[in-house]
Design a protein around this motif. Structure first.
Motif, PDB file in Angstrom:
ATOM      1  N   SER A 177       0.837  -1.204   0.000  1.00 62.75           N
ATOM      2  CA  SER A 177       0.000   0.000   0.000  1.00 62.75           C
ATOM      3  C   SER A 177       0.871   1.252   0.000  1.00 62.75           C
ATOM      4  O   SER A 177       0.603   2.207  -0.742  1.00 62.75           O
ATOM      5  CB  SER A 177      -0.923  -0.005   1.220  1.00 62.75           C
ATOM      6  OG  SER A 177      -1.661   1.167   1.291  1.00 62.75           O
ATOM      7  N   LEU A 178       1.913   1.249   0.828  1.00 59.56           N
ATOM      8  CA  LEU A 178       2.830   2.388   0.864  1.00 59.56           C
ATOM      9  C   LEU A 178       3.519   2.582  -0.488  1.00 59.56           C
ATOM     10  O   LEU A 178       3.701   3.717  -0.949  1.00 59.56           O
ATOM     11  CB  LEU A 178       3.877   2.197   1.956  1.00 59.56           C
ATOM     12  CG  LEU A 178       3.409   2.453   3.383  1.00 59.56           C
ATOM     13  CD1 LEU A 178       4.494   2.048   4.366  1.00 59.56           C
ATOM     14  CD2 LEU A 178       3.040   3.901   3.578  1.00 59.56           C
ATOM     15  N   LYS A 179       3.869   1.486  -1.117  1.00 61.01           N
ATOM     16  CA  LYS A 179       4.509   1.558  -2.425  1.00 61.01           C
ATOM     17  C   LYS A 179       3.563   2.206  -3.433  1.00 61.01           C
ATOM     18  O   LYS A 179       3.975   3.075  -4.210  1.00 61.01           O
ATOM     19  CB  LYS A 179       4.910   0.154  -2.883  1.00 61.01           C
ATOM     20  CG  LYS A 179       5.661   0.116  -4.181  1.00 61.01           C
ATOM     21  CD  LYS A 179       6.040  -1.308  -4.528  1.00 61.01           C
ATOM     22  CE  LYS A 179       6.750  -1.399  -5.853  1.00 61.01           C
ATOM     23  NZ  LYS A 179       7.093  -2.789  -6.191  1.00 61.01           N
ATOM     24  N   ALA A 180       2.287   1.814  -3.395  1.00 61.67           N
ATOM     25  CA  ALA A 180       1.305   2.402  -4.294  1.00 61.67           C
ATOM     26  C   ALA A 180       1.153   3.900  -4.018  1.00 61.67           C
ATOM     27  O   ALA A 180       1.071   4.706  -4.951  1.00 61.67           O
ATOM     28  CB  ALA A 180      -0.033   1.694  -4.142  1.00 61.67           C
ATOM     29  N   HIS A 181       1.128   4.271  -2.741  1.00 64.90           N
ATOM     30  CA  HIS A 181       1.024   5.689  -2.389  1.00 64.90           C
ATOM     31  C   HIS A 181       2.235   6.473  -2.881  1.00 64.90           C
ATOM     32  O   HIS A 181       2.097   7.613  -3.350  1.00 64.90           O
ATOM     33  CB  HIS A 181       0.866   5.871  -0.876  1.00 64.90           C
ATOM     34  CG  HIS A 181      -0.441   5.390  -0.333  1.00 64.90           C
ATOM     35  ND1 HIS A 181      -1.656   5.792  -0.838  1.00 64.90           N
ATOM     36  CD2 HIS A 181      -0.729   4.542   0.674  1.00 64.90           C
ATOM     37  CE1 HIS A 181      -2.628   5.219  -0.171  1.00 64.90           C
ATOM     38  NE2 HIS A 181      -2.091   4.442   0.755  1.00 64.90           N
ATOM     39  N   VAL A 182       3.391   5.894  -2.771  1.00 68.97           N
ATOM     40  CA  VAL A 182       4.604   6.575  -3.236  1.00 68.97           C
ATOM     41  C   VAL A 182       4.536   6.793  -4.741  1.00 68.97           C
ATOM     42  O   VAL A 182       4.880   7.873  -5.241  1.00 68.97           O
ATOM     43  CB  VAL A 182       5.871   5.763  -2.845  1.00 68.97           C
ATOM     44  CG1 VAL A 182       7.095   6.267  -3.580  1.00 68.97           C
ATOM     45  CG2 VAL A 182       6.097   5.835  -1.345  1.00 68.97           C
ATOM     46  N   PHE A 183       4.072   5.777  -5.489  1.00 64.61           N
ATOM     47  CA  PHE A 183       3.956   5.938  -6.937  1.00 64.61           C
ATOM     48  C   PHE A 183       2.919   7.012  -7.287  1.00 64.61           C
ATOM     49  O   PHE A 183       3.134   7.813  -8.200  1.00 64.61           O
ATOM     50  CB  PHE A 183       3.615   4.613  -7.619  1.00 64.61           C
ATOM     51  CG  PHE A 183       4.786   3.680  -7.738  1.00 64.61           C
ATOM     52  CD1 PHE A 183       5.997   4.099  -8.259  1.00 64.61           C
ATOM     53  CD2 PHE A 183       4.674   2.370  -7.320  1.00 64.61           C
ATOM     54  CE1 PHE A 183       7.072   3.248  -8.368  1.00 64.61           C
ATOM     55  CE2 PHE A 183       5.742   1.500  -7.424  1.00 64.61           C
ATOM     56  CZ  PHE A 183       6.946   1.941  -7.951  1.00 64.61           C
ATOM     57  N   ASP A 184       1.804   7.056  -6.552  1.00 67.69           N
ATOM     58  CA  ASP A 184       0.807   8.104  -6.772  1.00 67.69           C
ATOM     59  C   ASP A 184       1.400   9.472  -6.496  1.00 67.69           C
ATOM     60  O   ASP A 184       1.166  10.431  -7.241  1.00 67.69           O
ATOM     61  CB  ASP A 184      -0.428   7.872  -5.891  1.00 67.69           C
ATOM     62  CG  ASP A 184      -1.234   6.648  -6.296  1.00 67.69           C
ATOM     63  OD1 ASP A 184      -1.040   6.164  -7.439  1.00 67.69           O
ATOM     64  OD2 ASP A 184      -2.039   6.177  -5.468  1.00 67.69           O
ATOM     65  N   LEU A 185       2.152   9.571  -5.415  1.00 66.04           N
ATOM     66  CA  LEU A 185       2.792  10.837  -5.055  1.00 66.04           C
ATOM     67  C   LEU A 185       3.792  11.269  -6.130  1.00 66.04           C
ATOM     68  O   LEU A 185       3.819  12.444  -6.524  1.00 66.04           O
ATOM     69  CB  LEU A 185       3.489  10.705  -3.699  1.00 66.04           C
ATOM     70  CG  LEU A 185       4.171  11.942  -3.153  1.00 66.04           C
ATOM     71  CD1 LEU A 185       3.149  13.037  -2.885  1.00 66.04           C
ATOM     72  CD2 LEU A 185       4.920  11.610  -1.881  1.00 66.04           C
ATOM     73  N   LEU A 186       4.588  10.338  -6.614  1.00 69.04           N
ATOM     74  CA  LEU A 186       5.551  10.656  -7.666  1.00 69.04           C
ATOM     75  C   LEU A 186       4.844  11.134  -8.933  1.00 69.04           C
ATOM     76  O   LEU A 186       5.284  12.090  -9.586  1.00 69.04           O
ATOM     77  CB  LEU A 186       6.419   9.432  -7.980  1.00 69.04           C
ATOM     78  CG  LEU A 186       7.513   9.102  -6.978  1.00 69.04           C
ATOM     79  CD1 LEU A 186       8.178   7.785  -7.330  1.00 69.04           C
ATOM     80  CD2 LEU A 186       8.530  10.209  -6.923  1.00 69.04           C
ATOM     81  N   GLU A 187       3.747  10.487  -9.270  1.00 71.60           N
ATOM     82  CA  GLU A 187       2.984  10.882 -10.452  1.00 71.60           C
ATOM     83  C   GLU A 187       2.430  12.298 -10.289  1.00 71.60           C
ATOM     84  O   GLU A 187       2.494  13.119 -11.210  1.00 71.60           O
ATOM     85  CB  GLU A 187       1.843   9.891 -10.693  1.00 71.60           C
ATOM     86  CG  GLU A 187       1.074  10.136 -11.968  1.00 71.60           C
ATOM     87  CD  GLU A 187      -0.001   9.093 -12.191  1.00 71.60           C
ATOM     88  OE1 GLU A 187      -1.001   9.445 -12.846  1.00 71.60           O
ATOM     89  OE2 GLU A 187       0.154   7.952 -11.711  1.00 71.60           O
ATOM     90  N   ALA A 188       1.910  12.597  -9.098  1.00 69.61           N
ATOM     91  CA  ALA A 188       1.378  13.931  -8.832  1.00 69.61           C
ATOM     92  C   ALA A 188       2.484  14.976  -8.909  1.00 69.61           C
ATOM     93  O   ALA A 188       2.290  16.075  -9.460  1.00 69.61           O
ATOM     94  CB  ALA A 188       0.698  13.969  -7.472  1.00 69.61           C
TER      95      ALA A 188
END
Length: 147
Positions: A90-101
């Protein structure tokens, strides 16, 4: 080489046991000490076998209880590890979302910067260009032919 080392180790062990046996056999005090140690170890071993045989059900029940406790702890630890794995995903997914943003914001800022620079360039060119009316020849009072 390895076989030769094994032969040396085995030969040394056998010679040590023989030398120790000769020493024990020849020294009365050491012989009595070894005899006492062996008889004590033997009697304690017999005693524990007897205790275990007499209390077999209790010992087995206690071992099962300990096994159940250990299993419960291992199951709990396994659940915790599973939760950690899910949380890390879940944290990994959040990090990827953050990077995309962040990348989207960076692209937007670059676009705004280029538009701002374009506007400044146009304004600078406009300020430098002469007034179109100042380029016309002065009015001599003659009427235009078209009128």
């Amino acid at each position: 080489m390895e076989k030769q080392m094994k032969k040396w180790v085995i030969s040394g062990s056998v010679l040590s046991v023989i030398a120790g046996s000769i020493f024990v056999a020849s020294n009365k005090k050491t012989r009595e000490g070894v005899t006492d140690f062996v008889s004590t170890a033997s009697s304690q071993t017999k005693h524990w076998f007897q205790v275990i045989n007499e209390n077999r059900d209790t010992v087995v029940q206690q071992l099962r209880s300990s096994g159940d406790k250990i299993s419960a702890i291992v199951d709990s630890a396994s659940d915790d590890v599973e939760k950690l794995v899910e949380t890390s995903k879940s944290l990994k997914a959040h990090v990827f979302d953050l990077l995309e943003a962040v990348q989207d914001s960076t692209e937007e800022i670059k676009g705004l910067k280029s538009k701002f620079e374009e506007r400044e360039t146009i304004e600078a060119e406009t300020a430098m260009a002469p007034d179109p009316e100042s380029l016309l020849p002065p009015d001599t009072g003659q009427k235009k032919l078209e009128e």
